[in-house]
Design a protein around this motif. Structure first.
Motif, PDB file in Angstrom:
ATOM      1  N   LEU A 214       0.855  -1.190   0.000  1.00  0.00           N
ATOM      2  CA  LEU A 214       0.000   0.000   0.000  1.00  0.00           C
ATOM      3  C   LEU A 214       0.893   1.243   0.000  1.00  0.00           C
ATOM      4  O   LEU A 214       1.704   1.433   0.900  1.00  0.00           O
ATOM      5  CB  LEU A 214      -0.921  -0.002   1.217  1.00  0.00           C
ATOM      6  CG  LEU A 214      -1.762  -1.275   1.413  1.00  0.00           C
ATOM      7  CD1 LEU A 214      -2.677  -1.116   2.620  1.00  0.00           C
ATOM      8  CD2 LEU A 214      -2.557  -1.609   0.170  1.00  0.00           C
ATOM      9  N   ASP A 215       0.722   2.107  -1.010  1.00  0.00           N
ATOM     10  CA  ASP A 215       1.654   3.223  -1.210  1.00  0.00           C
ATOM     11  C   ASP A 215       1.536   4.305  -0.140  1.00  0.00           C
ATOM     12  O   ASP A 215       2.526   4.921   0.222  1.00  0.00           O
ATOM     13  CB  ASP A 215       1.421   3.861  -2.586  1.00  0.00           C
ATOM     14  CG  ASP A 215       1.707   2.881  -3.713  1.00  0.00           C
ATOM     15  OD1 ASP A 215       2.724   2.174  -3.632  1.00  0.00           O
ATOM     16  OD2 ASP A 215       0.910   2.818  -4.670  1.00  0.00           O
ATOM     17  N   ALA A 216       0.361   4.576   0.358  1.00  0.00           N
ATOM     18  CA  ALA A 216       0.177   5.737   1.239  1.00  0.00           C
ATOM     19  C   ALA A 216      -0.264   5.348   2.636  1.00  0.00           C
ATOM     20  O   ALA A 216      -0.864   6.158   3.344  1.00  0.00           O
ATOM     21  CB  ALA A 216      -0.849   6.707   0.616  1.00  0.00           C
ATOM     22  N   PHE A 217       0.042   4.118   3.045  1.00  0.00           N
ATOM     23  CA  PHE A 217      -0.479   3.673   4.338  1.00  0.00           C
ATOM     24  C   PHE A 217       0.220   4.337   5.525  1.00  0.00           C
ATOM     25  O   PHE A 217      -0.433   4.744   6.480  1.00  0.00           O
ATOM     26  CB  PHE A 217      -0.355   2.161   4.471  1.00  0.00           C
ATOM     27  CG  PHE A 217      -0.786   1.644   5.808  1.00  0.00           C
ATOM     28  CD1 PHE A 217      -2.135   1.585   6.138  1.00  0.00           C
ATOM     29  CD2 PHE A 217       0.138   1.256   6.773  1.00  0.00           C
ATOM     30  CE1 PHE A 217      -2.547   1.130   7.375  1.00  0.00           C
ATOM     31  CE2 PHE A 217      -0.261   0.802   8.013  1.00  0.00           C
ATOM     32  CZ  PHE A 217      -1.612   0.737   8.316  1.00  0.00           C
ATOM     33  N   ILE A 220      -1.043   7.731   6.711  1.00  0.00           N
ATOM     34  CA  ILE A 220      -2.383   7.596   7.300  1.00  0.00           C
ATOM     35  C   ILE A 220      -2.270   7.045   8.717  1.00  0.00           C
ATOM     36  O   ILE A 220      -2.869   7.563   9.658  1.00  0.00           O
ATOM     37  CB  ILE A 220      -3.263   6.674   6.432  1.00  0.00           C
ATOM     38  CG1 ILE A 220      -3.549   7.316   5.086  1.00  0.00           C
ATOM     39  CG2 ILE A 220      -4.566   6.338   7.151  1.00  0.00           C
ATOM     40  CD1 ILE A 220      -4.300   6.422   4.121  1.00  0.00           C
ATOM     41  N   ASP A 256       1.993  -3.346   5.800  1.00  0.00           N
ATOM     42  CA  ASP A 256       0.975  -3.021   4.794  1.00  0.00           C
ATOM     43  C   ASP A 256       1.216  -3.803   3.506  1.00  0.00           C
ATOM     44  O   ASP A 256       0.857  -3.354   2.421  1.00  0.00           O
ATOM     45  CB  ASP A 256       0.966  -1.515   4.510  1.00  0.00           C
ATOM     46  CG  ASP A 256       2.305  -1.011   3.997  1.00  0.00           C
ATOM     47  OD1 ASP A 256       3.290  -1.776   4.053  1.00  0.00           O
ATOM     48  OD2 ASP A 256       2.376   0.141   3.534  1.00  0.00           O
ATOM     49  N   ILE A 295      -6.198   5.274  -1.038  1.00  0.00           N
ATOM     50  CA  ILE A 295      -4.848   4.736  -1.101  1.00  0.00           C
ATOM     51  C   ILE A 295      -4.583   4.234  -2.510  1.00  0.00           C
ATOM     52  O   ILE A 295      -5.514   4.022  -3.297  1.00  0.00           O
ATOM     53  CB  ILE A 295      -4.638   3.573  -0.110  1.00  0.00           C
ATOM     54  CG1 ILE A 295      -5.632   2.442  -0.396  1.00  0.00           C
ATOM     55  CG2 ILE A 295      -4.745   4.043   1.324  1.00  0.00           C
ATOM     56  CD1 ILE A 295      -5.383   1.200   0.422  1.00  0.00           C
ATOM     57  N   THR A 296      -3.313   4.097  -2.834  1.00  0.00           N
ATOM     58  CA  THR A 296      -2.921   3.452  -4.079  1.00  0.00           C
ATOM     59  C   THR A 296      -2.060   2.245  -3.735  1.00  0.00           C
ATOM     60  O   THR A 296      -1.609   2.089  -2.595  1.00  0.00           O
ATOM     61  CB  THR A 296      -2.148   4.413  -4.995  1.00  0.00           C
ATOM     62  OG1 THR A 296      -1.030   4.943  -4.275  1.00  0.00           O
ATOM     63  CG2 THR A 296      -3.045   5.550  -5.452  1.00  0.00           C
ATOM     64  N   THR A 297      -1.827   1.404  -4.737  1.00  0.00           N
ATOM     65  CA  THR A 297      -1.171   0.126  -4.491  1.00  0.00           C
ATOM     66  C   THR A 297      -0.126  -0.155  -5.564  1.00  0.00           C
ATOM     67  O   THR A 297      -0.349   0.144  -6.737  1.00  0.00           O
ATOM     68  CB  THR A 297      -2.208  -1.018  -4.503  1.00  0.00           C
ATOM     69  OG1 THR A 297      -3.303  -0.672  -3.665  1.00  0.00           O
ATOM     70  CG2 THR A 297      -1.601  -2.314  -4.029  1.00  0.00           C
ATOM     71  N   CYS A 330       2.926   5.230  -8.624  1.00  0.00           N
ATOM     72  CA  CYS A 330       1.930   4.550  -7.797  1.00  0.00           C
ATOM     73  C   CYS A 330       0.831   3.923  -8.643  1.00  0.00           C
ATOM     74  O   CYS A 330       0.573   4.331  -9.769  1.00  0.00           O
ATOM     75  CB  CYS A 330       1.317   5.537  -6.798  1.00  0.00           C
ATOM     76  SG  CYS A 330       2.520   6.234  -5.659  1.00  0.00           S
TER      77      CYS A 330
END
Length: 609
Positions: A214-217, A220, A256, A295-297, A330
């Motif tokens: 998960l790119d933006a975990f 967060i 993540d 989120i992005t992955t 991303c």
């Protein structure tokens, strides 16, 4: 009279000398009493032998919850001898705590007597033994009643839970599943992957591994707290499970990172289709409490037998492909290729060299000018961090900054850039040059640092620079949190210092209009991708025009980035854009070249043919 005179004669001839009936009655009662006591003792010994022969520990108490009995199993499990424990409070001998919290558990004997029923021990009960060691136990407590039904005490029966079928089953499950999401963990994944490889080898089909990150975990989790982060991971696990077949396995690898095992596929495109399905599923907003999160992955894919013939090789290669996808931007997926291993080795080298670069301060800055479209003068610049790797030479920020972020080094690098920009600006000013505001990019991770305003205030005080010469740019894609998060508080505090705030790559992110109005903005930067496509269709031009008008209606300055041709600039002039940045005017300049530019008194650029 002699005592012998009252005894019957041997020949029974003295009929008058009879023994009183009470004498024989007392003798008979005494014999019965002795017989009863013997029977009672035998019964007690039998009961004690019985209690000592069973596999469970037995502890009894009186009404005051004081120990009245321990069988030998109870002695062994508690560490107390029966003689030492006798008469002591139950809570002193049978110390029970919750295995998860280690808080003292309720006294089972008291509960059994108060509620006049059999009660089970609390879940996850742990016995603190006399020597301080811990033992998981389970079972129950019950009141002891006399023949009239009155409660006279309590009995607690328990055993070592580690060896119960239920506990063994529970421990086996826990050993193979993730506690947070309930998904299989890496242990069970490797077992199932090895089994899938064996079946694929026999039946001549393929197996695929999909490795997700998960790119933006982390931002967060850091800004909204671990509770929100945990709920987000659980929601991700649910969506992943909905994307695959019942015969496939979704695993939480840790943190993540997740892995999907596709047991049987016919061609690589089958795995690619699932990857695309996952990207779309996870890109939709997540509603976690009062927060709407996006989120992005990044996904890497490896295939059996093309990319490995054992579980460990397939996992490593899927992981490598995932990092390649992350480096490409991303929300992408990549199928493993052999040359990616060289990239992974290069990444390791970069990580090692980055640590040294921070210690030895071998980074440097370039400055790309920004032009005021109304008059052609330099109105600002963007500071761009550069690094000359000892092994690989000059590296683009896109090559090393993602590695720095993954290694947790983006904060220290960002701090160095902030200090160096302020130091350099003040140095130019003290040389008598007319300086312009310089923009510095702030990552999502840095934005969650509550100490950032005080740190920048210290830099400004140390260098003597006026705050309005520093501009901080935040990518729109970083603004994925709820209105009440740390980023708004941080940016508001920075704006109060006099620092300019800009949104970078405007138009490419997911921030809502309600979200944007919460920020103390002064500038929006239109993303370069819109400049590249602006002349392809009237719709593209209309979209850029809408972005410009949107910003200006909010009294924000609008800068177009990525301007490379005169035709693009001419159209921006017609649309009323405020400023521009790009190769049409200047490539990023070294400190020396930008010093020369400032020395010319903010040189004017020719904006029209």
């Amino acid at each position: 009279m002699e005592f012998d005179d009252v005894l019957p004669r041997a020949n029974g001839s003295n009929d008058d000398a009879k023994v009183p009936d009470s004498f024989f009655l007392k003798k008979h009662e005494k014999a019965r009493l002795i017989e009863a006591e013997t029977a009672l003792q035998a019964s007690r010994e039998w009961a004690q032998a019985t209690l000592n022969s069973i596999g469970d520990a037995v502890v009894t108490t009186d009404l005051a919850c004081r120990i009245t009995y321990l069988n030998c199993v109870a002695e062994k499990l508690t560490g107390w001898s029966s003689s030492d424990a006798m008469g002591k409070p139950l809570a002193e001998v049978l110390i029970l705590v919750n295995g998860q919290t280690l808080k003292t558990a309720a006294n089972p004997a008291e509960r059994a007597m108060q509620e006049n029923r059999t009660v089970g021990l609390a879940m996850d009960s742990v016995l603190i033994r006399k020597n301080g060691s811990q033992l998981a136990i389970e079972d129950s407590a019950a009141p002891i009643r006399d023949r009239d039904g009155f409660i006279r005490g309590a009995v607690i029966v328990f055993h070592d839970a580690c060896h119960s079928p239920l506990q063994l089953s529970k421990l086996a499950y826990q050993a193979q599943h993730d506690a947070l999401t309930g998904l299989p963990n890496r242990v069970l994944l490797e077992e199932r992957l090895s089994r899938a490889i064996g079946l694929a080898k026999r039946h001549q089909h393929q197996v695929a591994l999909i490795y997700l990150d998960l790119d933006a975990f982390k931002p967060i989790n850091d800004s909204l707290g671990h509770s929100v982060g945990d709920s987000l991971l659980q929601a991700v696990a649910d969506r992943l499970s909905e994307c695959v077949r019942d015969t496939d396995t979704v695993c939480r690898q840790g943190g993540d990172e997740f892995v999907v095992l596709l047991n049987e596929i016919e061609k690589p495109q089958d795995a690619a289709s699932i990857a695309e399905k996952i990207l779309a599923a996870l890109a939709a907003p997540f509603r976690i409490g009062s927060h709407e999160l996006r989120i992005t992955t990044s996904i890497g894919i490896s295939l059996y037998p093309d990319h490995g013939i054992n579980a460990r090789t397939l996992l490593n290669n899927a992981d490598t492909a995932m990092y390649y996808a992350k480096g490409s931007g991303c929300n992408h997926y990549q199928l493993f290729r052999a040359d990616m291993n060289a990239l992974k080795e290069q990444r390791r080298d970069i990580e090692f060299q980055l640590d040294r670069a921070l210690k030895e301060k071998t980074f440097f800055l370039d400055f790309q000018p920004r032009i005021d479209i109304a008059n052609g003068l330099v109105c600002g610049a963007e500071a761009l961090v550069r690094w000359r790797n000892p092994m690989l030479g000059l590296m683009q920020p896109s090559a090393f900054l993602p590695v720095a972020e993954a290694r947790g080094l983006i904060g220290p690098i960002g701090h160095w850039v902030l200090f160096e920009v302020c130091r350099q600006l003040q140095a130019w000013r003290e040389e008598g040059m007319e300086i312009v505001p310089v923009a510095v990019n702030i990552s999502a991770m840095e934005l969650q640092d509550k100490s950032l305003p005080s740190y920048i205030a210290q830099i400004l005080a140390q260098t003597g620079l006026d705050a309005h010469f520093l501009e901080l740019e935040v990518a729109e894609s970083s603004l994925v949190y709820h209105e009440n998060d740390v980023s708004i508080t941080t940016l508001t505090a920075l704006r109060h210092l006099g620092i300019r705030i800009a949104i970078d790559d405007f138009g490419t992110g997911t921030a809502s209009l309600k979200r944007l109005k919460c920020f103390p903005l002064e500038t929006i930067n239109i993303a370069p991708c819109f400049m590249h496509d602006m002349l392809d269709s009237p719709e593209n031009i209309s979209f850029i025009e809408a972005l410009i008008h949107f910003g200006q209606k909010l009294s924000l300055r609008v800068i177009a980035k990525g301007v490379e041709t005169q035709t693009q600039l001419d159209r921006l002039v017609m649309l009323g854009c405020d400023g521009a940045q790009g190769f049409l005017f200047s490539k990023p300049l070294s400190v020396q070249d930008f010093t020369m530019l400032l020395g010319y008194g903010q040189s004017s650029y020719r904006l029209h043919p």
